[in-house]
Design an enzyme around this catalytic site. Structure first.
Site, PDB file in Angstrom:
ATOM      1  N   SER A  56       0.836  -1.199   0.000  1.00 41.01           N
ATOM      2  CA  SER A  56       0.000   0.000   0.000  1.00 41.01           C
ATOM      3  C   SER A  56       0.874   1.255   0.000  1.00 41.01           C
ATOM      4  CB  SER A  56      -0.949  -0.053   1.201  1.00 41.01           C
ATOM      5  OG  SER A  56      -2.044   0.805   1.031  1.00 41.01           O
TER       6      SER A  56
ATOM      7  N   ASP B 103      -5.811  -4.339  -1.924  1.00 38.61           N
ATOM      8  CA  ASP B 103      -4.703  -3.916  -1.071  1.00 38.61           C
ATOM      9  C   ASP B 103      -3.940  -5.118  -0.500  1.00 38.61           C
ATOM     10  OD1 ASP B 103      -3.388  -2.946   1.512  1.00 38.61           O
ATOM     11  OD2 ASP B 103      -4.152  -1.062   0.709  1.00 38.61           O
TER      12      ASP B 103
END
Length: 345
Positions: free
Chosen positions: A50, A202
């Site tokens: 991320s 993610d």
């Protein structure tokens, strides 16, 4: 500040693992900026998830294109672009008076409305054009052709396969803008990222950050983890928002806790002589964090790119990195400076 002088016998090679955490990644930026100043530190591999994937990508590109100073400039450019965008975003949480949890955070009505809507509508409905300003910021900062053809650093980015639930690690030649977007795709904000017929969210759900690529794909025993999500908090959450915040940090820390348990188990077996040291590597684990400061910040602050806020996080990161270097540089290559049992188990 001038880089710390080095000699051939004082250089230490390390791997770095960067945790995700939205704009809290400005803390990581500060840590990396300080490490890049110290020419005694040489980075072998870096993994990220991320926001950690973005920092890792920009760092690797900077090193490939012009060395340490180019990497520092690239990281600074990226974060200042983010702060500039935030000036014109009506969805940004607004920060009043003092930062870092020492004052009150006032969320804008637009942000509260958007947060409410994302609980009932998907990004396929709220964001049908799949607009993501981070894509343009990153594209304007990183030349992925340079990154993909560089061997100056081993890069590992983590994403979660939506359909199989498996972790996916993208490496240097595979890393383009889509891989970085996949690693940072929050499913309540953005549509799943498609790469070669597979769909990704993610990477924090499966590896935040991933440690095992640094163990198996590099020759360096030292792993420095830059942590953003607090492991311990001082009080039991009792409001709805506090409970949601804690659920978020628990879920995004879970994969790291599992990997640290495995590292600790193998380390004990090596130290007890149950495993052959010539066949198994003994890893040295290090950590830089701001546990107390991050514990005071709500999850919504991860979406605030207010310039003052990210600059304070940057300064905090540099401060913690400087203190870590002074206290633990001599531990590199010799021992862990983080007590795995006390910190993670």
């Amino acid at each position: 500040m001038k880089p710390t002088p080095s000699s051939s016998n004082s250089i230490r090679r390390i791997n770095i693992a960067l945790q995700g955490g939205g704009s809290h990644g400005a803390f990581t930026w500060g840590v990396l900026d300080r490490l890049l100043e110290d020419s005694r530190i040489e980075i072998d591999g870096i993994s990220g998830t991320s926001a950690g994937a973005m920092n890792a990508t920009v760092l690797a590109y900077g090193l490939a294109s012009g060395g340490r100073e180019a990497a520092r400039r690239a990281l600074e450019a990226f974060w200042h672009k983010l702060a500039e965008w935030a000036r014109f975003s009506p969805l940004q949480p607004t920060w009043m008076d003092r930062m870092m949890g020492r004052g009150n955070m006032n969320l804008s009505p637009m942000w509260l409305m958007f947060d409410y809507l994302t609980r009932f509508f998907s990004p396929y409905q709220l964001n049908p054009c799949n607009v993501n300003p981070l894509r343009d910021m990153l594209s304007n900062t990183v030349d992925f052709n340079v990154l993909q053809n560089s061997s100056s650093i081993k890069l590992f980015l983590c994403a979660t396969n939506v359909l199989t639930g498996r972790i996916r690690i993208f490496t240097n030649r595979e890393i383009g803008i889509e891989a970085v977007m996949a690693s940072s795709c929050l499913p309540h904000l953005f549509q799943a990222v498609e790469i070669d017929g597979e769909y990704y969210w993610d990477g924090g759900y499966m590896g935040n950050p991933p440690i095992y690529p640094l163990i198996y794909e590099t020759d360096t025993n030292d792993v420095l983890i830059i942590r953003l999500n607090p492991i311990r908090i001082p009080d039991v959450p009792n409001t709805a928002q506090e409970i949601l915040d804690r659920v978020n940090t628990l879920s995004f820390n879970s994969s790291l806790m599992r990997e640290m348990r495995a590292v600790d188990f193998v380390t004990r077996l090596i130290d007890e002589g149950a495993l052959d040291r010539t066949q198994y590597r003994r890893m040295f684990i290090h950590s830089i964090d701001a546990e107390q400061e991050m514990a005071r910040l709500g999850v919504s602050s991860k979406f605030s790119a207010d310039r003052k806020f990210i600059c304070e996080l940057f300064a905090l990161g540099r401060e913690r990195a400087d203190a870590w270097l002074k206290a633990n540089f001599d531990a590199l290559g010799q021992r862990s400076s983080t007590d795995i049992t006390k910190t993670f188990l």
